[in-house]
Design a protein around this motif. Structure first.
Motif, PDB file in Angstrom:
ATOM      1  N   UNK A 185       0.843  -1.198   0.000  1.00 44.92           N
ATOM      2  CA  UNK A 185       0.000   0.000   0.000  1.00 44.92           C
ATOM      3  C   UNK A 185       0.876   1.246   0.000  1.00 44.92           C
ATOM      4  N   UNK A 186       0.435   2.273  -0.728  1.00 47.24           N
ATOM      5  CA  UNK A 186       1.271   3.468  -0.840  1.00 47.24           C
ATOM      6  C   UNK A 186       0.412   4.721  -0.965  1.00 47.24           C
ATOM      7  N   UNK A 187       1.083   5.867  -1.055  1.00 44.30           N
ATOM      8  CA  UNK A 187       0.388   7.153  -1.022  1.00 44.30           C
ATOM      9  C   UNK A 187      -0.548   7.377  -2.200  1.00 44.30           C
ATOM     10  N   UNK A 188      -0.321   6.680  -3.321  1.00 44.83           N
ATOM     11  CA  UNK A 188      -1.151   6.888  -4.503  1.00 44.83           C
ATOM     12  C   UNK A 188      -2.384   6.021  -4.556  1.00 44.83           C
ATOM     13  N   UNK A 189      -2.697   5.349  -3.442  1.00 45.90           N
ATOM     14  CA  UNK A 189      -3.830   4.420  -3.437  1.00 45.90           C
ATOM     15  C   UNK A 189      -5.164   5.092  -3.745  1.00 45.90           C
ATOM     16  N   UNK A 190      -5.252   6.416  -3.558  1.00 45.47           N
ATOM     17  CA  UNK A 190      -6.514   7.118  -3.823  1.00 45.47           C
ATOM     18  C   UNK A 190      -6.833   7.191  -5.313  1.00 45.47           C
ATOM     19  N   UNK A 191      -5.817   7.017  -6.174  1.00 38.86           N
ATOM     20  CA  UNK A 191      -6.091   7.002  -7.606  1.00 38.86           C
ATOM     21  C   UNK A 191      -5.170   7.887  -8.430  1.00 38.86           C
ATOM     22  N   UNK A 192      -5.311   7.822  -9.759  1.00 37.23           N
ATOM     23  CA  UNK A 192      -4.437   8.558 -10.678  1.00 37.23           C
ATOM     24  C   UNK A 192      -4.601  10.072 -10.562  1.00 37.23           C
ATOM     25  N   UNK A 193      -3.496  10.766 -10.815  1.00 36.59           N
ATOM     26  CA  UNK A 193      -3.528  12.229 -10.826  1.00 36.59           C
ATOM     27  C   UNK A 193      -2.296  12.744 -11.558  1.00 36.59           C
ATOM     28  N   UNK A 194      -2.341  14.013 -11.905  1.00 41.40           N
ATOM     29  CA  UNK A 194      -1.190  14.677 -12.511  1.00 41.40           C
ATOM     30  C   UNK A 194      -1.098  16.085 -11.954  1.00 41.40           C
ATOM     31  N   UNK A 214     -12.856  12.901 -14.551  1.00 34.94           N
ATOM     32  CA  UNK A 214     -11.864  13.598 -13.748  1.00 34.94           C
ATOM     33  C   UNK A 214     -12.180  15.074 -13.581  1.00 34.94           C
ATOM     34  N   UNK A 215     -11.334  15.759 -12.819  1.00 37.30           N
ATOM     35  CA  UNK A 215     -11.582  17.168 -12.516  1.00 37.30           C
ATOM     36  C   UNK A 215     -10.273  17.929 -12.372  1.00 37.30           C
ATOM     37  N   UNK A 216     -10.289  19.191 -12.806  1.00 36.29           N
ATOM     38  CA  UNK A 216      -9.168  20.091 -12.618  1.00 36.29           C
ATOM     39  C   UNK A 216      -9.225  20.648 -11.200  1.00 36.29           C
ATOM     40  N   UNK A 217      -8.088  20.641 -10.513  1.00 34.03           N
ATOM     41  CA  UNK A 217      -7.995  21.156  -9.148  1.00 34.03           C
ATOM     42  C   UNK A 217      -7.036  22.344  -9.174  1.00 34.03           C
ATOM     43  N   UNK A 218      -7.494  23.510  -8.715  1.00 34.82           N
ATOM     44  CA  UNK A 218      -6.667  24.712  -8.819  1.00 34.82           C
ATOM     45  C   UNK A 218      -6.320  25.364  -7.484  1.00 34.82           C
ATOM     46  N   UNK A 219      -7.053  25.045  -6.413  1.00 34.31           N
ATOM     47  CA  UNK A 219      -6.765  25.707  -5.141  1.00 34.31           C
ATOM     48  C   UNK A 219      -5.362  25.332  -4.658  1.00 34.31           C
ATOM     49  N   UNK A 220      -4.681  26.311  -4.055  1.00 36.51           N
ATOM     50  CA  UNK A 220      -3.310  26.078  -3.592  1.00 36.51           C
ATOM     51  C   UNK A 220      -3.220  24.896  -2.646  1.00 36.51           C
ATOM     52  N   UNK A 221      -4.172  24.806  -1.745  1.00 37.09           N
ATOM     53  CA  UNK A 221      -4.155  23.743  -0.735  1.00 37.09           C
ATOM     54  C   UNK A 221      -4.303  22.371  -1.382  1.00 37.09           C
ATOM     55  N   UNK A 222      -5.254  22.248  -2.312  1.00 38.44           N
ATOM     56  CA  UNK A 222      -5.495  20.954  -2.962  1.00 38.44           C
ATOM     57  C   UNK A 222      -4.309  20.549  -3.827  1.00 38.44           C
ATOM     58  N   UNK A 223      -3.732  21.499  -4.559  1.00 38.27           N
ATOM     59  CA  UNK A 223      -2.564  21.194  -5.397  1.00 38.27           C
ATOM     60  C   UNK A 223      -1.396  20.783  -4.510  1.00 38.27           C
ATOM     61  N   UNK A 224      -1.234  21.450  -3.382  1.00 39.99           N
ATOM     62  CA  UNK A 224      -0.146  21.109  -2.446  1.00 39.99           C
ATOM     63  C   UNK A 224      -0.304  19.690  -1.924  1.00 39.99           C
ATOM     64  N   UNK A 225      -1.544  19.265  -1.679  1.00 45.19           N
ATOM     65  CA  UNK A 225      -1.764  17.884  -1.214  1.00 45.19           C
ATOM     66  C   UNK A 225      -1.342  16.883  -2.285  1.00 45.19           C
ATOM     67  N   UNK A 226      -1.685  17.189  -3.541  1.00 47.55           N
ATOM     68  CA  UNK A 226      -1.274  16.305  -4.640  1.00 47.55           C
ATOM     69  C   UNK A 226       0.249  16.267  -4.760  1.00 47.55           C
ATOM     70  N   UNK A 227       0.877  17.412  -4.585  1.00 51.22           N
ATOM     71  CA  UNK A 227       2.340  17.465  -4.667  1.00 51.22           C
ATOM     72  C   UNK A 227       2.990  16.666  -3.538  1.00 51.22           C
ATOM     73  N   UNK A 228       2.382  16.654  -2.368  1.00 45.19           N
ATOM     74  CA  UNK A 228       2.911  15.864  -1.258  1.00 45.19           C
ATOM     75  C   UNK A 228       2.778  14.369  -1.552  1.00 45.19           C
ATOM     76  N   UNK A 229       1.634  13.965  -2.104  1.00 48.22           N
ATOM     77  CA  UNK A 229       1.463  12.561  -2.500  1.00 48.22           C
ATOM     78  C   UNK A 229       2.514  12.198  -3.543  1.00 48.22           C
ATOM     79  N   UNK A 230       2.755  13.124  -4.478  1.00 53.58           N
ATOM     80  CA  UNK A 230       3.752  12.880  -5.521  1.00 53.58           C
ATOM     81  C   UNK A 230       5.141  12.662  -4.916  1.00 53.58           C
TER      82      UNK A 230
END
Length: 254
Positions: A185-194, A214-230
């Motif tokens: 199990x790993x951080x990307x278990x929630x699904x694909x993203x870019x 899918x959906x475009x995410x633009x808020x700073x907080x949400x993008x930061x969460x994706x970057x942390x998962x990355x």
């Protein structure tokens, strides 16, 4: 007038004007071009001819011809990104897919022979992004499981493995990391993203994939969460050099 002069007069950001001038990401509206023409003193028939071009150019970006097989919202942003970090879960990342893989994927989704051809054509067109001069980095994390899923077709597996290795070796802007099944199990278990990054100081955005498109995410907080998962995904995956060694070995065994 300098870019800064024009941006000041129109109360725009220099980044916005830069994107309009280069045409890399920003498709200008008629109102925006009209404001520029007024500032530049362009009138009469020349003004109307330019505004007609603006209206026509906004009608059909290439990807709108493939809306039945592509997410236009994502592809339009992908086309202007200078940095692309992507994780696609159980699938090989779109821009790394061999045509044979894309066709097999389309058939597995129940698409008609005509739709299969369109999906392959669209994905090949998308992959032109990797050849753009202004692309700074394309970084993909590939699940080992994504490759095992096509192991029952050795020819397809070899074609796909060779495609990934070829791209990663040919261009130092392209980085691929293999995420071994043994990681569990790993951080990307929630699904694909870019996560897409842009120049001129423009904010990054993320695309979170889903069955509905899918959906475009633009808020700073949400993008930061994706970057942390990355960051956590790349930390768990094999190093780029070790990845290429593993993929070459996998191809020899296929």
């Amino acid at each position: 007038m300098t870019l800064s002069d024009v941006a000041f007069e129109l109360e725009w950001s220099p980044a916005k004007l830069g994107h309009i001038e280069t045409g890399i990401r920003k498709w200008p509206s008629v109102m925006e071009v009209s404001a520029l023409l007024k500032l530049y003193g362009v009138t009469g028939g020349q003004r109307e001819a330019i505004l007609t071009l603006v209206r026509e150019s906004r009608l059909r970006p290439w990807w709108t011809e493939y809306e039945d097989v592509l997410s236009s919202a994502y592809v339009g942003n992908e086309a202007g990104a200078v940095v692309i970090d992507t994780y696609t879960g159980m699938l090989v990342p779109d821009l790394l897919q061999a045509p044979e893989y894309t066709a097999a994927l389309a058939r597995s989704q129940g698409r008609s022979p005509h739709a299969v051809e369109r999906m392959v054509a669209a994905f090949l067109k998308r992959q032109d992004v990797l050849d753009r001069d202004n692309l700074e980095r394309y970084h993909a994390v590939v699940e080992e499981d994504a490759l095992h899923r096509i192991a029952s077709d050795p020819a397809l597996l070899r074609a796909q493995l060779c495609r990934i290795v070829e791209l990663a070796e040919a261009d130092n802007r392209i980085t691929v990391q293999l995420l071994p099944t043994s990681v569990g199990l790993h951080a990307g278990a929630a699904g694909p993203f870019a996560v897409l990054g842009f120049d001129e100081g423009e904010s990054a955005l993320a695309f979170v994939d889903a069955t509905h498109g899918g959906a475009i995410v633009e808020s700073e907080e949400a993008v930061a969460r994706c970057q942390e998962v990355w960051r956590r995904l790349t930390g768990a995956a094999a190093a780029p050099d070790a990845t290429l060694v593993a993929l070459r070995r996998f191809a020899l065994l296929a």
